[in-house]
Write a protein that holds these residues in place. Structure first.
Motif, PDB file in Angstrom:
ATOM      1  N   ALA A  28       0.839  -1.202   0.000  1.00 17.10           N
ATOM      2  CA  ALA A  28       0.000   0.000   0.000  1.00 17.10           C
ATOM      3  C   ALA A  28       0.871   1.247   0.000  1.00 17.10           C
ATOM      4  CB  ALA A  28      -0.935  -0.004   1.206  1.00 17.10           C
ATOM      5  N   PHE A  29       1.958   1.206   0.744  1.00 12.34           N
ATOM      6  CA  PHE A  29       2.865   2.346   0.777  1.00 12.34           C
ATOM      7  C   PHE A  29       3.503   2.577  -0.589  1.00 12.34           C
ATOM      8  CE2 PHE A  29       3.658   1.405   5.530  1.00 12.34           C
ATOM      9  CZ  PHE A  29       2.522   2.109   5.879  1.00 12.34           C
ATOM     10  N   LEU A  30       3.672   1.514  -1.356  1.00 11.81           N
ATOM     11  CA  LEU A  30       4.260   1.620  -2.695  1.00 11.81           C
ATOM     12  C   LEU A  30       3.197   1.868  -3.760  1.00 11.81           C
ATOM     13  CD1 LEU A  30       6.805  -1.311  -2.438  1.00 11.81           C
ATOM     14  CD2 LEU A  30       7.245   1.130  -2.155  1.00 11.81           C
ATOM     15  N   ASP A  31       1.923   1.974  -3.342  1.00 15.80           N
ATOM     16  CA  ASP A  31       0.795   2.232  -4.234  1.00 15.80           C
ATOM     17  C   ASP A  31       0.648   1.139  -5.295  1.00 15.80           C
ATOM     18  OD1 ASP A  31      -1.447   3.707  -4.841  1.00 15.80           O
ATOM     19  OD2 ASP A  31      -0.404   4.913  -6.351  1.00 15.80           O
ATOM     20  N   GLU A  32       0.827  -0.107  -4.877  1.00  8.22           N
ATOM     21  CA  GLU A  32       0.656  -1.263  -5.762  1.00  8.22           C
ATOM     22  C   GLU A  32      -0.793  -1.727  -5.733  1.00  8.22           C
ATOM     23  OE1 GLU A  32       2.737  -2.804  -7.812  1.00  8.22           O
ATOM     24  OE2 GLU A  32       4.537  -1.685  -7.269  1.00  8.22           O
ATOM     25  N   SER A  33      -1.280  -2.242  -6.846  1.00  7.45           N
ATOM     26  CA  SER A  33      -2.618  -2.820  -6.915  1.00  7.45           C
ATOM     27  C   SER A  33      -2.585  -4.182  -6.224  1.00  7.45           C
ATOM     28  CB  SER A  33      -3.043  -2.976  -8.373  1.00  7.45           C
ATOM     29  OG  SER A  33      -4.291  -3.605  -8.445  1.00  7.45           O
ATOM     30  N   ILE A  34      -3.413  -4.359  -5.205  1.00  6.50           N
ATOM     31  CA  ILE A  34      -3.326  -5.551  -4.369  1.00  6.50           C
ATOM     32  C   ILE A  34      -4.068  -6.754  -4.934  1.00  6.50           C
ATOM     33  CG2 ILE A  34      -5.299  -5.003  -2.889  1.00  6.50           C
ATOM     34  CD1 ILE A  34      -1.937  -6.554  -1.798  1.00  6.50           C
ATOM     35  N   GLY A  35      -5.100  -6.549  -5.759  1.00  3.85           N
ATOM     36  CA  GLY A  35      -5.933  -7.649  -6.250  1.00  3.85           C
ATOM     37  C   GLY A  35      -5.154  -8.783  -6.896  1.00  3.85           C
ATOM     38  N   PRO A  36      -4.418  -8.508  -7.971  1.00  4.44           N
ATOM     39  CA  PRO A  36      -3.677  -9.599  -8.621  1.00  4.44           C
ATOM     40  C   PRO A  36      -2.619 -10.231  -7.723  1.00  4.44           C
ATOM     41  CG  PRO A  36      -3.728  -7.630 -10.024  1.00  4.44           C
ATOM     42  CD  PRO A  36      -4.306  -7.249  -8.694  1.00  4.44           C
ATOM     43  N   ILE A  37      -2.012  -9.420  -6.881  1.00  4.90           N
ATOM     44  CA  ILE A  37      -0.975  -9.939  -5.983  1.00  4.90           C
ATOM     45  C   ILE A  37      -1.600 -10.876  -4.946  1.00  4.90           C
ATOM     46  CG2 ILE A  37       0.757  -9.293  -4.255  1.00  4.90           C
ATOM     47  CD1 ILE A  37       1.111  -6.656  -5.888  1.00  4.90           C
ATOM     48  N   ALA A  38      -2.720 -10.470  -4.362  1.00  2.35           N
ATOM     49  CA  ALA A  38      -3.396 -11.311  -3.360  1.00  2.35           C
ATOM     50  C   ALA A  38      -3.877 -12.617  -3.985  1.00  2.35           C
ATOM     51  CB  ALA A  38      -4.572 -10.554  -2.739  1.00  2.35           C
ATOM     52  N   LEU A  39      -4.440 -12.541  -5.197  1.00  2.00           N
ATOM     53  CA  LEU A  39      -4.881 -13.763  -5.878  1.00  2.00           C
ATOM     54  C   LEU A  39      -3.709 -14.690  -6.166  1.00  2.00           C
ATOM     55  CD1 LEU A  39      -7.567 -12.379  -8.345  1.00  2.00           C
ATOM     56  CD2 LEU A  39      -7.942 -13.764  -6.297  1.00  2.00           C
ATOM     57  N   SER A  40      -2.588 -14.126  -6.583  1.00  2.00           N
ATOM     58  CA  SER A  40      -1.402 -14.932  -6.865  1.00  2.00           C
ATOM     59  C   SER A  40      -0.872 -15.592  -5.592  1.00  2.00           C
ATOM     60  CB  SER A  40      -0.313 -14.056  -7.497  1.00  2.00           C
ATOM     61  OG  SER A  40       0.850 -14.806  -7.742  1.00  2.00           O
ATOM     62  N   ILE A  41      -0.826 -14.828  -4.505  1.00  2.00           N
ATOM     63  CA  ILE A  41      -0.371 -15.381  -3.228  1.00  2.00           C
ATOM     64  C   ILE A  41      -1.318 -16.495  -2.770  1.00  2.00           C
ATOM     65  CG2 ILE A  41      -0.077 -14.873  -0.763  1.00  2.00           C
ATOM     66  CD1 ILE A  41       0.938 -12.077  -1.607  1.00  2.00           C
ATOM     67  N   GLY A  42      -2.617 -16.259  -2.872  1.00  2.00           N
ATOM     68  CA  GLY A  42      -3.596 -17.266  -2.453  1.00  2.00           C
ATOM     69  C   GLY A  42      -3.511 -18.537  -3.275  1.00  2.00           C
ATOM     70  N   PHE A  43      -3.413 -18.405  -4.604  1.00  2.00           N
ATOM     71  CA  PHE A  43      -3.341 -19.587  -5.462  1.00  2.00           C
ATOM     72  C   PHE A  43      -2.042 -20.351  -5.237  1.00  2.00           C
ATOM     73  CE2 PHE A  43      -2.154 -21.747  -9.410  1.00  2.00           C
ATOM     74  CZ  PHE A  43      -3.227 -22.628  -9.514  1.00  2.00           C
ATOM     75  N   THR A  44      -0.928 -19.623  -5.147  1.00  2.00           N
ATOM     76  CA  THR A  44       0.366 -20.272  -4.914  1.00  2.00           C
ATOM     77  C   THR A  44       0.358 -21.010  -3.583  1.00  2.00           C
ATOM     78  OG1 THR A  44       1.463 -18.557  -6.214  1.00  2.00           O
ATOM     79  CG2 THR A  44       2.863 -19.885  -4.769  1.00  2.00           C
ATOM     80  N   THR A  45      -0.241 -20.403  -2.564  1.00  2.00           N
ATOM     81  CA  THR A  45      -0.339 -21.045  -1.259  1.00  2.00           C
ATOM     82  C   THR A  45      -1.222 -22.280  -1.337  1.00  2.00           C
ATOM     83  OG1 THR A  45       0.010 -18.929  -0.141  1.00  2.00           O
ATOM     84  CG2 THR A  45      -0.993 -20.705   1.158  1.00  2.00           C
ATOM     85  N   PHE A  46      -2.335 -22.202  -2.038  1.00  2.00           N
ATOM     86  CA  PHE A  46      -3.216 -23.353  -2.213  1.00  2.00           C
ATOM     87  C   PHE A  46      -2.440 -24.527  -2.809  1.00  2.00           C
ATOM     88  CE2 PHE A  46      -5.759 -25.733  -5.343  1.00  2.00           C
ATOM     89  CZ  PHE A  46      -6.613 -26.405  -4.481  1.00  2.00           C
ATOM     90  N   VAL A  47      -1.697 -24.277  -3.880  1.00  2.00           N
ATOM     91  CA  VAL A  47      -0.913 -25.340  -4.534  1.00  2.00           C
ATOM     92  C   VAL A  47       0.176 -25.860  -3.600  1.00  2.00           C
ATOM     93  CG1 VAL A  47       0.663 -25.858  -6.449  1.00  2.00           C
ATOM     94  CG2 VAL A  47      -1.422 -24.530  -6.868  1.00  2.00           C
ATOM     95  N   ALA A  48       0.917 -24.941  -2.981  1.00  2.00           N
ATOM     96  CA  ALA A  48       2.027 -25.339  -2.113  1.00  2.00           C
ATOM     97  C   ALA A  48       1.547 -26.153  -0.917  1.00  2.00           C
ATOM     98  CB  ALA A  48       2.792 -24.101  -1.632  1.00  2.00           C
ATOM     99  N   VAL A  49       0.455 -25.735  -0.306  1.00  2.00           N
ATOM    100  CA  VAL A  49      -0.063 -26.433   0.871  1.00  2.00           C
ATOM    101  C   VAL A  49      -0.619 -27.800   0.484  1.00  2.00           C
ATOM    102  CG1 VAL A  49      -1.884 -26.382   2.640  1.00  2.00           C
ATOM    103  CG2 VAL A  49      -0.436 -24.379   2.266  1.00  2.00           C
TER     104      VAL A  49
END
Length: 190
Positions: free
Chosen positions: A126-147
């Protein structure tokens, strides 16, 4: 953030959940894909939500700290990375007897505990003014696969690989934080 940075961040955020999943898989009597997918869905959902929460909190404060944003992101990622490395290097001899299935509350609390770093990353983004949607989805999907894979590997491989993954994730976080700092310090004024 470019796609490579998002991918590296997603992998880094999922490694502590992967390490927890390996230990959860090791604690199961005979892990089945159904249980692995269930565990992956719980962890992935939580891991996708926490950076959004962090981003919202960080966005509320971003106008006050814009001058220091790169230092904040560097510090948060560096501290989280060091914590992950520390946790990955600790010895964990407390083994529970095998169970057939983990309870939802146990998995959700473990997922939340492993996603606190993702919330802090969301604050930094947020401090870097990045769009969080795609990043959160990528983190969630990667975590789903990894777990999901971690649970299935846990029974066969034990917790040794999980600890190594956590150390690698910590190193990746420190690298990303350093790259953010370098990028902001080397930008020439217009």
């Amino acid at each position: 953030m470019n796609l490579a940075s998002i991918a590296l961040l997603s992998v880094a955020m999922s490694t502590d959940a992967f390490a927890a999943a390996v230990s959860k898989g090791a604690a199961l009597d005979k892990p089945h894909w159904r249980e692995a997918l269930r565990t992956g869905a719980i962890f992935g959902s939580i891991e996708a939500a926490t950076p959004v929460i962090g981003w919202l909190l960080g966005a509320a404060a971003s106008d006050y700290v814009r001058v220091w944003d790169h230092w904040i992101a560097f510090t948060l990622l560096g501290v989280l990375g060091a914590k992950m490395i520390w946790e990955g290097l600790k010895h964990d001899d407390d083994r529970e007897p095998p169970v057939s299935r983990h309870g939802f509350l146990t998995l959700a609390l473990t997922g939340l505990a492993t996603s606190i770093d993702a919330m802090a990353v969301g604050v930094g983004l947020a401090f870097l003014d990045e769009s969080i949607g795609p990043i959160a989805l990528s983190i969630g999907f990667t975590t789903f696969v990894a777990v999901t894979l971690g649970v299935m590997l846990g029974r066969a491989l034990g917790s040794a690989i999980g600890k190594r993954a956590e150390v690698l994730g910590g190193l990746l976080l420190i690298g990303i934080g350093s790259a953010i700092l370098y990028e902001h310090l080397t930008v020439l004024p217009a």
